[in-house]
Motif scaffolding. Structure first.
Motif, PDB file in Angstrom:
ATOM      1  N   GLU A  98       0.585  -1.217  -0.210  1.00  0.00           N
ATOM      2  CA  GLU A  98      -0.145   0.432  -0.243  1.00  0.00           C
ATOM      3  C   GLU A  98       1.227   1.170  -0.342  1.00  0.00           C
ATOM      4  O   GLU A  98       0.612   3.036  -0.938  1.00  0.00           O
ATOM      5  N   LEU A  99       2.317   1.225   0.232  1.00  0.00           N
ATOM      6  CA  LEU A  99       3.063   2.742   0.267  1.00  0.00           C
ATOM      7  C   LEU A  99       3.507   2.595  -0.551  1.00  0.00           C
ATOM      8  O   LEU A  99       3.248   3.610  -0.844  1.00  0.00           O
ATOM      9  N   PRO A 142      12.695  13.881   1.582  1.00  0.00           N
ATOM     10  CA  PRO A 142      13.627  13.060   3.314  1.00  0.00           C
ATOM     11  C   PRO A 142      12.663  12.180   4.103  1.00  0.00           C
ATOM     12  O   PRO A 142      13.156  11.351   4.491  1.00  0.00           O
ATOM     13  N   LYS A 143      11.331  13.451   4.782  1.00  0.00           N
ATOM     14  CA  LYS A 143      10.739  12.244   5.776  1.00  0.00           C
ATOM     15  C   LYS A 143       9.357  11.804   5.476  1.00  0.00           C
ATOM     16  O   LYS A 143       9.214  10.914   5.807  1.00  0.00           O
ATOM     17  N   ASP A 144       9.431  11.705   3.886  1.00  0.00           N
ATOM     18  CA  ASP A 144       7.997  10.641   3.780  1.00  0.00           C
ATOM     19  C   ASP A 144       8.777   9.182   3.527  1.00  0.00           C
ATOM     20  O   ASP A 144       9.891   8.558   3.128  1.00  0.00           O
ATOM     21  N   TRP A 145       7.367   8.288   3.172  1.00  0.00           N
ATOM     22  CA  TRP A 145       8.263   6.671   2.989  1.00  0.00           C
ATOM     23  C   TRP A 145       8.458   6.280   1.937  1.00  0.00           C
ATOM     24  O   TRP A 145       7.937   7.441   0.821  1.00  0.00           O
ATOM     25  N   MET A 146       9.271   5.653   1.604  1.00  0.00           N
ATOM     26  CA  MET A 146       9.929   5.156  -0.018  1.00  0.00           C
ATOM     27  C   MET A 146      10.723   3.839   0.380  1.00  0.00           C
ATOM     28  O   MET A 146      10.877   4.084   1.228  1.00  0.00           O
ATOM     29  N   PRO A 147      10.559   3.342  -1.283  1.00  0.00           N
ATOM     30  CA  PRO A 147      10.957   2.546  -0.825  1.00  0.00           C
ATOM     31  C   PRO A 147      12.573   1.745  -0.333  1.00  0.00           C
ATOM     32  O   PRO A 147      13.300   3.038  -1.008  1.00  0.00           O
ATOM     33  N   ASP A 148      13.362   0.605   0.171  1.00  0.00           N
ATOM     34  CA  ASP A 148      14.065   0.891   1.010  1.00  0.00           C
ATOM     35  C   ASP A 148      15.238   1.089  -0.881  1.00  0.00           C
ATOM     36  O   ASP A 148      16.279   1.807  -1.012  1.00  0.00           O
ATOM     37  N   PRO A 203       4.930  13.661   7.845  1.00  0.00           N
ATOM     38  CA  PRO A 203       4.191  13.302   7.200  1.00  0.00           C
ATOM     39  C   PRO A 203       2.698  12.934   7.043  1.00  0.00           C
ATOM     40  O   PRO A 203       2.556  12.927   5.866  1.00  0.00           O
ATOM     41  N   ASP A 204       2.998  11.775   7.338  1.00  0.00           N
ATOM     42  CA  ASP A 204       2.294  10.553   7.794  1.00  0.00           C
ATOM     43  C   ASP A 204       1.426  10.711   7.825  1.00  0.00           C
ATOM     44  O   ASP A 204       0.006  10.085   7.131  1.00  0.00           O
ATOM     45  N   ASP A 205       1.263  12.132   8.882  1.00  0.00           N
ATOM     46  CA  ASP A 205      -0.470  12.116   9.595  1.00  0.00           C
ATOM     47  C   ASP A 205      -0.573  13.599   8.719  1.00  0.00           C
ATOM     48  O   ASP A 205      -1.276  13.990   9.761  1.00  0.00           O
ATOM     49  N   TYR A 246      -4.275  18.143   8.918  1.00  0.00           N
ATOM     50  CA  TYR A 246      -4.586  19.828   8.054  1.00  0.00           C
ATOM     51  C   TYR A 246      -6.044  19.243   8.466  1.00  0.00           C
ATOM     52  O   TYR A 246      -6.687  20.055   7.802  1.00  0.00           O
ATOM     53  N   GLU A 247      -6.684  18.151   9.017  1.00  0.00           N
ATOM     54  CA  GLU A 247      -8.308  18.103   8.293  1.00  0.00           C
ATOM     55  C   GLU A 247      -9.102  19.043   8.961  1.00  0.00           C
ATOM     56  O   GLU A 247      -9.778  19.353   8.286  1.00  0.00           O
ATOM     57  N   PRO A 248      -8.382  19.587  10.488  1.00  0.00           N
ATOM     58  CA  PRO A 248      -9.635  20.398  10.365  1.00  0.00           C
ATOM     59  C   PRO A 248      -9.830  22.127   9.588  1.00  0.00           C
ATOM     60  O   PRO A 248     -10.818  22.339   9.648  1.00  0.00           O
ATOM     61  N   ALA A 249      -8.968  21.936   8.890  1.00  0.00           N
ATOM     62  CA  ALA A 249      -9.822  22.985   7.842  1.00  0.00           C
ATOM     63  C   ALA A 249      -9.879  23.223   7.263  1.00  0.00           C
ATOM     64  O   ALA A 249     -10.717  23.979   6.417  1.00  0.00           O
ATOM     65  N   ASN A 250     -10.333  21.497   7.206  1.00  0.00           N
ATOM     66  CA  ASN A 250     -10.362  21.060   4.928  1.00  0.00           C
ATOM     67  C   ASN A 250     -12.008  21.508   5.184  1.00  0.00           C
ATOM     68  O   ASN A 250     -12.307  22.052   3.793  1.00  0.00           O
ATOM     69  N   ASP A 251     -12.979  21.360   6.034  1.00  0.00           N
ATOM     70  CA  ASP A 251     -14.338  21.484   5.981  1.00  0.00           C
ATOM     71  C   ASP A 251     -14.398  23.098   6.179  1.00  0.00           C
ATOM     72  O   ASP A 251     -16.100  23.810   6.830  1.00  0.00           O
TER      73      ASP A 251
END
Lengths: 315, 122
Positions: free
Chosen positions: A5-6, A22-28, B92-94, B99-104
């Motif tokens: 999925e990632l 840099p902090k994003d997920w990326m494949p090894d 960035p994963d979250d 940032y959802e509160p700003a969307n509506d």
């Protein structure tokens, strides 16, 4: 989230031209490819200072000397931008540098050729930097943000490098018979190694190439090489010089210049460490590193002392 | 038959093809200089903008190195440096939930309001 999925999210971003940060997920494998490619690129900038450094003290005038110094300083800067980009991928700087010194990491083979005359400095600017720029312009749009940003800065500065090289040759090409001969000789020696800079031929790959899918690269070796030949042949006319390839001729059907076959035996020989200057270049790097140790130590000691003094003043 | 050919690129020669020169050399550890992030104000009236990073023994050396590395062509008139370890970043994963509160809350934008055409200068 599963790796599949990632990976899908990752590839989705790449496909939509969203930069990977840099902090994003990326494949090894993506990370590994980038570390290898960017560090080789960084090493090329650093080792690339050596053939030109050879002529700083021998430049024909103060003006040429100042220009060459500025150019070599730029190369050091380019190396640093790229080492910083490698660091964002989690590989420490000393590891990257150690890999160069141990011979594990590579740099562009072009820098394993010697600079025999002043005209070589012109030929490097025109041909070598010219070839590098084609790659680098493409890399300004690479998918990894820090690499792309470093390339944008580098491209801005490279333009001066190529122009000063062409100007050196232009002056020589209008000079005495000896100067003209020197200009032609340098071009004869640098032409084929410059074509080799684009790497092996594409071949008939039936698999989609991973670097293209990830948009690290956007053009193949042969595409870039053709672009280079077409560009240089026209520029050579202004210099009134010949290029050392009897097979070179305009192909109206293709709309491109045809050119002869690269000596691939020589290519792989230099890559594998048997070029004219491979040994000398690495030794120069190791020597510079070892002899600079006291400077690094002194700077660290001075920083410590200054911090202690400041702490004392505060107390 | 599908033949797998590997493509190589400038600056991308794979390790398995790199023979000579390989040997072990011991490189003394770098003095352990910290990493600094560099921010540059390109001209008066503009914000400082992140331009990259570098290693330096202390803040003063970081500023001097930043001058040499990032302002060789008059790109700046003011430099900030901060040790990278002092920078805290959102994850960035979250990003979605964060940032959802700003969307509506479209009413935060001026275009949300439906006003008559004849109303001028607003």
């Amino acid at each position: 989230m599963s790796v599949q999925e990632l990976e899908k999210i990752f590839q989705g971003k790449v496909d939509q031209e969203i930069k990977i940060e840099p902090k994003d997920w990326m494949p090894d494998a993506y990370r590994k490819t980038l570390v290898r490619q960017i560090s080789q690129h960084a090493h090329s900038e650093i080792v690339g200072m050596l053939p030109e450094g050879n002529w700083i003290s021998r430049a024909p005038s103060l003006k040429r000397k100042a220009i060459l110094l500025a150019k070599v300083q730029d190369e050091a800067g380019h190396g640093l931008y790229l080492y910083s980009a490698v660091e964002t991928l989690g590989t420490p700087r000393n590891q990257t540098i150690e890999d160069l010194h141990s011979g594990k990491a590579k740099y562009s083979s072009i820098f394993n050729y010697p600079t025999l005359t002043w005209a070589d400095i012109g030929a490097i600017g025109w041909l070598v930097d010219g070839a590098a720029i084609l790659n680098q312009v493409m890399l300004c749009r690479t998918s990894y943000g820090p690499y792309a940003r470093a390339m944008v800065r580098i491209c801005k500065e490279e333009s001066f490098h190529q122009r000063q090289g062409f100007e050196i040759l232009l002056v020589l090409s209008k000079g005495t018979p000896e100067q003209k001969a020197m200009c032609q000789d340098a071009i004869n020696r640098w032409w084929w190694p410059s074509l080799m800079m684009f790497g092996p031929k594409d071949g008939e790959s039936t698999h989609s190439d991973q670097s293209m899918t990830w948009k690290i690269k956007r053009k193949s070796n042969d595409e870039l090489r053709q672009q280079f030949v077409d560009m240089i042949v026209e520029q050579a006319k202004i210099l009134n010089v010949t290029l050392p390839d009897p097979a070179l001729q305009w192909n109206a059907a293709k709309g491109h210049y045809d050119f002869g076959e690269i000596d691939w035996v020589e290519f792989w020989n230099v890559v594998k460490g048997n070029g004219p200057c491979n040994k000398e270049r690495l030794e120069a790097r190791r020597k510079a590193w070892d002899e600079g140790a006291w400077v690094r130590d002194a700077a660290a000691a001075f920083a410590e002392k200054r911090a202690a003094r400041q702490a004392q003043q505060v107390a | 038959m599908n033949i797998r050919l590997t493509k190589y690129y400038y600056g991308d020669i794979p390790e398995e093809n790199t023979g000579g020169g390989a040997g072990t050399v011991t490189v003394k550890d770098v003095a352990g200089w910290p990493l600094w992030e560099v921010f540059i104000r390109s001209k008066q009236g503009l914000d400082h903008k992140h331009v990259g990073s570098l290693q330096a023994a202390d803040a003063q050396m970081a500023i001097e190195n930043a001058r040499d590395v990032y302002t060789r062509r008059s790109e700046g008139i003011s430099i900030w440096v901060v040790e990278s370890k002092h920078i805290h970043a959102s994850n960035p994963d979250d990003a979605g939930a964060f940032y959802e509160p700003a969307n509506d809350k479209v009413y935060r934008h001026p275009t949300f309001y439906d006003l008559p055409e004849e109303l001028k200068h607003m």
